[in-house]
Design an enzyme around this catalytic site. Structure first.
Site, PDB file in Angstrom:
ATOM      1  N   ALA A 106       4.034 -13.559   3.584  1.00  0.00           N
ATOM      2  CA  ALA A 106       5.420 -12.942   3.387  1.00  0.00           C
ATOM      3  C   ALA A 106       6.042 -13.154   4.707  1.00  0.00           C
ATOM      4  CB  ALA A 106       5.107 -11.300   3.068  1.00  0.00           C
ATOM      5  N   GLU A 150      -0.726 -22.865   7.520  1.00  0.00           N
ATOM      6  CA  GLU A 150      -1.382 -21.872   6.659  1.00  0.00           C
ATOM      7  C   GLU A 150      -2.977 -22.583   6.365  1.00  0.00           C
ATOM      8  OE1 GLU A 150      -1.294 -18.949   5.206  1.00  0.00           O
ATOM      9  OE2 GLU A 150      -3.137 -19.415   4.395  1.00  0.00           O
ATOM     10  N   SER A 171       3.102 -17.677   0.413  1.00  0.00           N
ATOM     11  CA  SER A 171       4.051 -16.734  -0.268  1.00  0.00           C
ATOM     12  C   SER A 171       3.612 -15.974  -1.762  1.00  0.00           C
ATOM     13  CB  SER A 171       5.474 -17.576  -0.702  1.00  0.00           C
ATOM     14  OG  SER A 171       5.971 -17.990   0.404  1.00  0.00           O
ATOM     15  N   CYS A 204      -0.901  -7.826  -2.852  1.00  0.00           N
ATOM     16  CA  CYS A 204      -0.712  -6.271  -3.715  1.00  0.00           C
ATOM     17  C   CYS A 204      -0.932  -6.589  -5.054  1.00  0.00           C
ATOM     18  CB  CYS A 204       0.682  -5.746  -3.344  1.00  0.00           C
ATOM     19  SG  CYS A 204       1.604  -6.302  -2.024  1.00  0.00           S
ATOM     20  N   VAL A 209      -4.047 -22.926  13.198  1.00  0.00           N
ATOM     21  CA  VAL A 209      -3.776 -22.769  14.555  1.00  0.00           C
ATOM     22  C   VAL A 209      -5.095 -22.091  15.251  1.00  0.00           C
ATOM     23  CG1 VAL A 209      -2.206 -21.908  16.271  1.00  0.00           C
ATOM     24  CG2 VAL A 209      -1.297 -22.914  14.168  1.00  0.00           C
ATOM     25  N   ASP A 268       1.236  -7.806   8.669  1.00  0.00           N
ATOM     26  CA  ASP A 268      -0.053  -7.012   8.882  1.00  0.00           C
ATOM     27  C   ASP A 268      -0.700  -7.273  10.379  1.00  0.00           C
ATOM     28  OD1 ASP A 268       0.718  -6.647   6.142  1.00  0.00           O
ATOM     29  OD2 ASP A 268      -1.166  -7.354   5.472  1.00  0.00           O
ATOM     30  N   ASN A 311       7.699  -8.721   4.295  1.00  0.00           N
ATOM     31  CA  ASN A 311       8.956  -9.129   4.128  1.00  0.00           C
ATOM     32  C   ASN A 311      10.166  -8.701   5.036  1.00  0.00           C
ATOM     33  OD1 ASN A 311       8.817 -10.869   1.556  1.00  0.00           O
ATOM     34  ND2 ASN A 311       7.542  -9.412   1.213  1.00  0.00           N
ATOM     35  N   TRP A 334      16.068  21.807 -11.808  1.00  0.00           N
ATOM     36  CA  TRP A 334      15.740  21.913 -10.423  1.00  0.00           C
ATOM     37  C   TRP A 334      14.876  20.657 -10.249  1.00  0.00           C
ATOM     38  CZ3 TRP A 334      18.264  24.586  -6.577  1.00  0.00           C
ATOM     39  CH2 TRP A 334      18.702  25.691  -6.750  1.00  0.00           C
ATOM     40  N   ARG A 376      12.682  23.994  -1.339  1.00  0.00           N
ATOM     41  CA  ARG A 376      13.132  25.330  -1.230  1.00  0.00           C
ATOM     42  C   ARG A 376      12.152  26.378  -0.729  1.00  0.00           C
ATOM     43  NH1 ARG A 376      15.141  27.001  -6.922  1.00  0.00           N
ATOM     44  NH2 ARG A 376      13.134  28.127  -7.096  1.00  0.00           N
TER      45      ARG A 376
END
Lengths: 469, 469
Positions: free
Chosen positions: A12, A36, A42, A46, A83, A287, A309, A438, A446
């Protein structure tokens, strides 16, 4: 001559940064290469529990944009390429390709988007066949292959956080007998224990055996070396399949070796523009960084695709010559287990105390719709407000359909620094199919405002009585 | 000696005020009498379309608290009793009971909660049998009786606002052939025309014939004097049943006769504590008052149960010796027609112009959930932001499940005076079942922020070119 942007990590943050930079600067002005080490870029991590649970197909559906699509947009994506070192002084990275060849390559801008690593406790049997993580698309495929084996009837999910409860649901969907083992007193420790108890009851209602307060001591294996049970101090739980959902930690060994600054949670430290502190040309997000919690004022590590993102977009905007900053988070998270929705934002009780904040609490029961409207479902809302000032500190919600996203009201109010008193008369959407007259959040506000007032009115403990004139 | 609180009108505002005052002051300190000319108190008028449509039973289910229950709590409710005059100088009201006897009675506090009256245009046939309003529980019963008649096949709903579209749906549910006749160019004029068009298309998709830009000239009747069709300038539409959904206006003739101050929309004018301006002992709230729109700075008439309840509670708190004020509204409203959800908050384009505000707009398409998650449904979000400052001015949403209540994010942001730029990185709840990784509201905020920036960068029309040094 064109500048060169090097991105480490193709999910991301990395690919958002690359895409945004590319949108703002053409290839003859900015060369972009993204490394990568895995096989995909990409993708939505999740989404993996929902793929495993059968809500969506995979893995292709979870990939927002393929490497080929990125390449067509002028981003040189190198899959299976890692890397292995960063040399900030020399402005270069050491790259190892799929064949094991290593080579230094220079950068003008570097984005460190190395993400997070799942926690794997060093216990016996943890690496046995039948034990699965759920972080990568490869993990997802491995779990699904594991489920296809004949005779798979039992699963143990280790860890009671978001991934744990989502995976418990996914295993139930496959007809397995599921045990969730968690070392904490309640599952879902992102909530206070009184709210977490409702998640526990929901899991048990679905048929999950919830074992709390028990650390896993080992994975027991059969003659073939394959997982067959999970052992705690007290008991053994049969497990044809073991799923690890113990959370993640920042993947920052590479950054640490390069001398980049890490925080107390081992995440990279950045400034507001997502530039690594003390670095001119190095950016980081997602992350692998720590983020400012606007409510506590403290740095935190939160692994969430939505932050990743945003970070990527901010980094790409800045590298692209624009201007963007990340304000911080308020700690919002939503999840569900079957039809039970779970949400939180801001601070829970122990987080507030750790931040030096004293507070009052309010817990209310209401419904998602007008009581007379079909499918009006019960909902519990808990609110924390600062003593004296009444500033909203946190909201937790457990309910059914229509419960979780109400937490966004709290997220915006926290961002704006509202008091619970200011929230009492918020003009929220009302119609019988959507809310009681409400809204539950207003009822909680409240009650919290009343609690703030009652606390102020209470004489301080040990203070002398005031005798009127 | 006890004070005496007189309440005129026994619905949301009146009975909330009475209940709250009673909670704070016992009967020997405050006598409370509530006059209601109808047969019911504390009922949900907003629920009537859903009762008629069969979503809920009625009328009992729509009554939050009966007269007997109020009486048991020490509130003297008088049904079928009308207040026909108010004498502020003498602090007394003229009360006519069911038998037609009139008598003056004094008050220490007076709550005017006379609500609103449905608009009934003075056209031929408007009072014919078969023509129905939908404001009271009696109206609801009358419509249901009308539907039970043999041979009822067609309905015309007059008016394309919330009540109109809700009633169109209710009539569809009864298997009728439904025509919605509206004098405006689009139904749902609480939205801008581009968003209202989507509501029109949704209605047409459901099988409703939508006739826009046509004022009703009369209700045509059969030999028995019963409604048989609705006539516009151009055409006649068969109507075994005619439902009027033309909105409401404040019911303030009584207040006007008493010399109480009315605003430009014929609603009572109050201060922040909901005390009628210039009055010491008279309070008013709900559908008979005007409210401050916090975005436009102008007074508005908005008939909504949620405001009425808030007003009642504030009035009761103040009469009860506490302190509460109503901050104003931001114009939030949500509704649905079958599975199409409709929401708005803040100002739409013509309202912003009328308030002297110039703005940029952004319209985006997104989905309610992650694209790969089941039942991810399309959603359109429109945002208005002030030129230059970028302050959020309004949000409109049309979508399906999960769309409408997202408008609450905008409602809170408007209340807090946020800019769309500040909304871009709001920490909203994200998980695949609840939102794409960028919530649709964030996508709209980003596009609106870009529009604000582009507008600022645009050279002013007619300004001379700036030639660098």
């Amino acid at each position: 001559m064109a500048e060169r942007l090097v991105v480490i990590g193709g999910d991301a943050t990395g690919m958002s940064a690359a895409s945004q930079a590319r949108r703002r600067r053409p290839a003859d002005d900015l060369e972009i290469v993204a490394y990568e080490r895995g096989r995909h870029v990409s993708y939505s991590a999740c989404g993996i529990p929902y793929w495993i649970g059968g809500d969506t197909s995979g893995p292709d559906r979870l990939i927002a944009r393929t490497a080929a699509e990125h390449r067509a947009r002028g981003i040189d994506v190198r899959l299976g390429t890692e890397v292995t070192a960063v040399d900030p002084g020399g402005a270069r990275v050491l790259v190892r390709d799929g064949d094991g060849h290593e080579q230094w390559t220079g950068y003008d801008h570097l984005v460190v988007a190395t993400g997070a690593l799942p926690v794997r406790p060093p216990i016996p049997g943890i690496d046995a066949p039948g034990v699965f993580g759920v972080q990568t698309l490869d993990d997802g495929e491995a779990v699904l292959r594991g489920l296809e084996r004949t005779g798979v009837r039992t699963a143990v999910v280790v860890g009671g956080g978001y991934i744990g409860v989502e995976m418990a649901e996914a295993m139930l969907r496959h007809g397995l007998q599921v045990t969730l083992v968690d070392r904490n007193p309640q599952p879902m420790t992102t909530l206070d224990p009184d709210m977490g108890r409702m998640v526990r009851e929901a899991l048990e209602g679905l048929g999950v055996t919830v074992v709390s307060g028990s650390a896993v001591r080992g994975v027991l294996t059969d003659d073939t070396g394959r997982a067959r049970a999970v052992a705690t101090d007290d008991a053994e739980y049969p497990a044809d399949l073991v799923v690890l959902g113990l959370g993640v930690r920042p993947n920052t060994a590479l950054a640490q070796d390069a001398g980049l600054p890490l925080g107390a949670h081992s995440g990279l430290l950045t400034d507001r523009s997502m530039r690594v502190r003390g670095s001119e040309r190095i950016w980081a997000g997602g992350d692998c960084v720590e983020v400012l919690n606007l409510v506590s004022g403290a740095l935190q590590h939160i692994a969430l695709g939505t932050h990743a993102n945003k970070h990527g977009r901010i980094i790409g905007t800045n590298i692209g010559g624009g201007y963007a900053t990340f304000p911080g988070v308020v700690g919002t998270a939503v999840s569900k287990v079957c039809d039970v929705e779970i949400a939180r934002t801001g601070l829970k009780e122990d987080q507030a105390r750790a931040a030096g904040l004293d507070f009052v609490t309010a817990v209310i029961e209401s419904t998602s719709r007008a009581g007379y409207y079909p499918h009006a479902a019960p909902m519990t809302v808990k609110m924390l407000a600062e003593r004296g000032t009444g500033r909203l500190l946190g909201v937790q919600i457990v309910g059914r359909e229509g419960a979780a996203k109400r937490v966004d009201i709290g997220a915006v109010a926290l961002t704006a620094g509202m008091t619970v008193g200011q929230m009492v008369d918020l003009d929220l959407g009302y119609a019988p199919p959507f809310s009681p007259v409400w809204d539950p959040v207003l009822v909680a506000a409240r009650k919290a405002a009343d609690a703030v007032a009652a606390d102020i009115a209470r004489p301080a403990a040990g203070s002398p009585d005031i005798t009127p004139g």
